[in-house]
Motif scaffolding. Structure first.
Motif, mmCIF file in Angstrom:
data_model
loop_
_atom_site.group_PDB
_atom_site.id
_atom_site.type_symbol
_atom_site.label_atom_id
_atom_site.label_comp_id
_atom_site.label_asym_id
_atom_site.label_seq_id
_atom_site.Cartn_x
_atom_site.Cartn_y
_atom_site.Cartn_z
ATOM 1 N N ILE A 100 37.032 20.181 9.766
ATOM 2 C CA ILE A 100 35.925 21.129 10.400
ATOM 3 C C ILE A 100 36.405 22.625 10.464
ATOM 4 O O ILE A 100 35.991 23.400 10.228
ATOM 5 N N ILE A 101 37.932 22.763 10.477
ATOM 6 C CA ILE A 101 38.463 23.998 10.150
ATOM 7 C C ILE A 101 38.288 24.346 8.832
ATOM 8 O O ILE A 101 37.733 25.672 8.499
ATOM 9 N N GLU A 107 35.456 23.677 6.800
ATOM 10 C CA GLU A 107 34.152 23.672 6.688
ATOM 11 C C GLU A 107 33.685 24.798 7.339
ATOM 12 O O GLU A 107 32.710 25.580 6.874
ATOM 13 N N THR A 108 34.316 25.451 8.299
ATOM 14 C CA THR A 108 33.775 26.652 9.123
ATOM 15 C C THR A 108 34.816 28.003 8.504
ATOM 16 O O THR A 108 34.400 29.029 8.895
ATOM 17 N N GLY A 109 35.145 27.443 7.315
ATOM 18 C CA GLY A 109 36.155 28.700 6.584
ATOM 19 C C GLY A 109 37.474 29.255 7.671
ATOM 20 O O GLY A 109 37.469 30.643 7.485
ATOM 21 N N MET A 110 37.836 28.326 8.412
ATOM 22 C CA MET A 110 38.878 29.087 9.394
ATOM 23 C C MET A 110 40.322 28.933 8.928
ATOM 24 O O MET A 110 41.186 29.211 9.510
ATOM 25 N N GLN A 111 40.682 28.345 7.889
ATOM 26 C CA GLN A 111 41.953 28.082 7.351
ATOM 27 C C GLN A 111 42.877 29.176 7.852
ATOM 28 O O GLN A 111 44.025 28.961 8.409
ATOM 29 N N LYS A 112 42.705 30.115 7.355
ATOM 30 C CA LYS A 112 43.601 31.400 7.421
ATOM 31 C C LYS A 112 43.783 31.910 8.833
ATOM 32 O O LYS A 112 45.040 32.385 9.095
ATOM 33 N N GLN A 113 42.806 31.523 9.699
ATOM 34 C CA GLN A 113 42.947 32.055 11.079
ATOM 35 C C GLN A 113 43.679 31.192 11.989
ATOM 36 O O GLN A 113 43.968 31.379 13.268
ATOM 37 N N VAL A 114 43.796 29.920 11.659
ATOM 38 C CA VAL A 114 44.355 28.818 12.415
ATOM 39 C C VAL A 114 45.612 28.609 12.382
ATOM 40 O O VAL A 114 46.658 28.670 11.152
ATOM 41 N N LEU A 115 46.399 28.252 13.471
ATOM 42 C CA LEU A 115 47.660 27.508 13.601
ATOM 43 C C LEU A 115 47.678 26.244 14.385
ATOM 44 O O LEU A 115 47.074 26.347 15.104
ATOM 45 N N PHE A 116 47.656 25.066 13.553
ATOM 46 C CA PHE A 116 47.813 23.792 13.864
ATOM 47 C C PHE A 116 49.103 23.320 14.826
ATOM 48 O O PHE A 116 50.156 23.235 14.060
ATOM 49 N N PHE A 117 49.212 23.192 16.085
ATOM 50 C CA PHE A 117 50.144 23.116 16.707
ATOM 51 C C PHE A 117 50.713 21.694 16.918
ATOM 52 O O PHE A 117 49.871 20.807 17.073
ATOM 53 N N VAL A 118 51.791 21.393 16.593
ATOM 54 C CA VAL A 118 52.311 20.018 16.588
ATOM 55 C C VAL A 118 53.493 19.810 17.582
ATOM 56 O O VAL A 118 54.553 20.578 17.514
ATOM 57 N N ILE A 176 47.167 16.744 4.666
ATOM 58 C CA ILE A 176 45.850 16.807 4.898
ATOM 59 C C ILE A 176 45.216 18.175 4.089
ATOM 60 O O ILE A 176 44.190 17.953 3.660
ATOM 61 N N ASP A 177 45.866 19.197 4.672
ATOM 62 C CA ASP A 177 45.241 20.565 3.939
ATOM 63 C C ASP A 177 46.612 21.477 4.201
ATOM 64 O O ASP A 177 46.693 21.933 5.217
ATOM 65 N N ASN A 178 47.174 21.763 2.919
ATOM 66 C CA ASN A 178 48.120 22.573 3.112
ATOM 67 C C ASN A 178 47.912 24.139 3.120
ATOM 68 O O ASN A 178 48.818 25.179 3.258
ATOM 69 N N SER A 179 46.742 24.630 3.369
ATOM 70 C CA SER A 179 46.053 25.902 3.544
ATOM 71 C C SER A 179 45.886 26.240 4.941
ATOM 72 O O SER A 179 45.783 27.289 5.360
ATOM 73 N N ILE A 180 46.359 25.438 5.859
ATOM 74 C CA ILE A 180 46.352 25.250 7.177
ATOM 75 C C ILE A 180 47.737 25.501 7.564
ATOM 76 O O ILE A 180 48.542 24.675 7.621
ATOM 77 N N ALA A 181 48.042 26.581 8.403
ATOM 78 C CA ALA A 181 49.195 26.724 8.810
ATOM 79 C C ALA A 181 49.701 25.863 9.891
ATOM 80 O O ALA A 181 48.920 25.804 10.853
ATOM 81 N N VAL A 182 50.871 25.497 10.237
ATOM 82 C CA VAL A 182 51.602 24.644 11.190
ATOM 83 C C VAL A 182 52.406 25.467 12.210
ATOM 84 O O VAL A 182 53.382 26.231 11.638
ATOM 85 N N MET A 183 52.101 25.173 13.551
ATOM 86 C CA MET A 183 53.384 25.980 14.170
ATOM 87 C C MET A 183 54.133 24.428 15.121
ATOM 88 O O MET A 183 53.434 23.918 15.880
ATOM 89 N N PRO A 184 55.280 24.283 14.763
ATOM 90 C CA PRO A 184 55.872 23.033 15.218
ATOM 91 C C PRO A 184 56.795 23.694 16.526
ATOM 92 O O PRO A 184 56.884 24.767 16.726
ATOM 93 N N ARG A 185 56.937 22.656 17.368
ATOM 94 C CA ARG A 185 57.793 22.967 18.591
ATOM 95 C C ARG A 185 59.144 22.307 18.391
ATOM 96 O O ARG A 185 59.295 21.363 17.899
ATOM 97 N N ALA A 186 60.001 23.294 18.802
ATOM 98 C CA ALA A 186 61.455 23.019 18.753
ATOM 99 C C ALA A 186 61.765 22.935 20.268
ATOM 100 O O ALA A 186 61.630 23.641 21.023
ATOM 101 N N TYR A 187 62.699 21.788 20.536
ATOM 102 C CA TYR A 187 63.179 21.477 21.856
ATOM 103 C C TYR A 187 64.666 21.880 21.930
ATOM 104 O O TYR A 187 65.083 21.689 23.113
#
Length: 290
Positions: free
Chosen positions: A163-164, A166-177, A189-200
């Motif tokens: 969905i990200i 198809e809506t052309g939103m890859q550059k605007q998104v942070l995928f939080f894990v 899955i898609d390396n054009s989508i930036a990931v934000m990992p959590r550190a504890y």
């Protein structure tokens, strides 16, 4: 001769406008935000928790539009799935708190959810639980999006990334894990989508910096120290910290006390808050926001 000269001037102007048009088309609000995010770490970015949810129902399209109007840089959206497989926004597993109905999001079809008003301060509104896709389209070209992925399956992660895309939103998104080791899953899955990992803890930060390429790391005050956070910043990675709870609560007690306390942690340059308008004003008065 005069006519030919005039025609040459007109033709030259038309060519110049044609060349300039693509550049003008790219100059959206989110381009400015992305430039800040990736190239101006000295500026603190502001995230609206569940969008502008103290003004409009949380995770609603109205709250997204309000956060954009307020001037926030990022909105946080919580993604769940309905009984018939539609991806929608809801922080809670059930709808008891946000509507006058009860039950889990996954026990309703989307058509059923569309009939249920979202509440604000206990009162029914014209807002409804939106689809994830409609939320992305409302945010497109306007604001970055932090996706708080509330589902568990790889299939759902693949579908959300689709969905990200198809809506052309890859550059605007942070995928939080929540588990930083899933960074590689999203990348696969898609390396054009930036990931934000959590550190504890410190060890999480060091492992993330060593093994993953991410633009931002979500940290907690409990293990903050200038040396460790300096290592994050030295790799051109942003430091995200929540004002939610302690620091936002201090703000309710005494103006600026919460933000003054939080920004003693000088490496922090993304803050998520329930009060984006207040934080923006605070930062701008101190030259910390564009």
């Amino acid at each position: 001769m005069k006519l030919n000269k005039l025609l040459r001037i007109i033709l030259s102007s038309l060519v110049s406008m044609a060349l300039l048009q693509p550049l003008l088309a790219q100059n959206t609000r989110v381009d400015t935000i992305l430039n800040e995010f990736y190239h101006h770490p000295e500026h603190v970015m502001v995230t609206a928790h569940r969008s502008a949810h103290l003004v409009d129902p949380e995770n609603s399209l109205a709250a997204i539009r309000k956060a954009i109007k307020t001037g926030a840089d990022i909105i946080e959206l919580d993604v769940r799935k309905t009984k018939d497989g539609v991806y929608v926004l809801s922080h809670d597993k059930n709808i008891d708190r946000i509507t006058s109905s009860k039950g889990e999001v996954s026990s309703y079809t989307f058509d059923e959810l569309k009939q249920i008003p979202l509440l604000q301060n206990g009162q029914a509104t014209s807002e409804r639980i939106p689809t994830f896709e409609s939320a992305l389209r409302a945010a497109k070209d306007h604001i970055m999006v932090d996706i708080d992925f509330k589902l568990d399956s790889l299939e759902d992660a693949i579908n959300v990334c689709k969905i990200i895309r198809e809506t052309g939103m890859q550059k605007q998104v942070l995928f939080f894990v929540y588990d930083y080791r899933y960074t590689s899953t999203v990348d696969s899955i898609d390396n054009s989508i930036a990931v934000m990992p959590r550190a504890y803890r410190k060890e999480d930060v060091l492992d993330i910096l060593k093994n993953y390429k991410v633009p931002v790391i979500h940290v907690d005050p409990g293990f903050y120290n200038h040396t460790l956070m300096g290592q994050i910043r030295s790799q051109n990675v942003r430091v995200w910290l929540n004002a939610l709870g302690k620091f936002d609560d201090l703000e309710k007690t005494k103006k600026n006390s919460g933000y003054d306390s939080l920004l003693q942690m000088k490496a922090v340059n993304v803050i998520q808050t329930d009060y984006p308008a207040n934080l923006l004003k605070y930062l701008r008065e101190r030259g910390l926001h564009r």
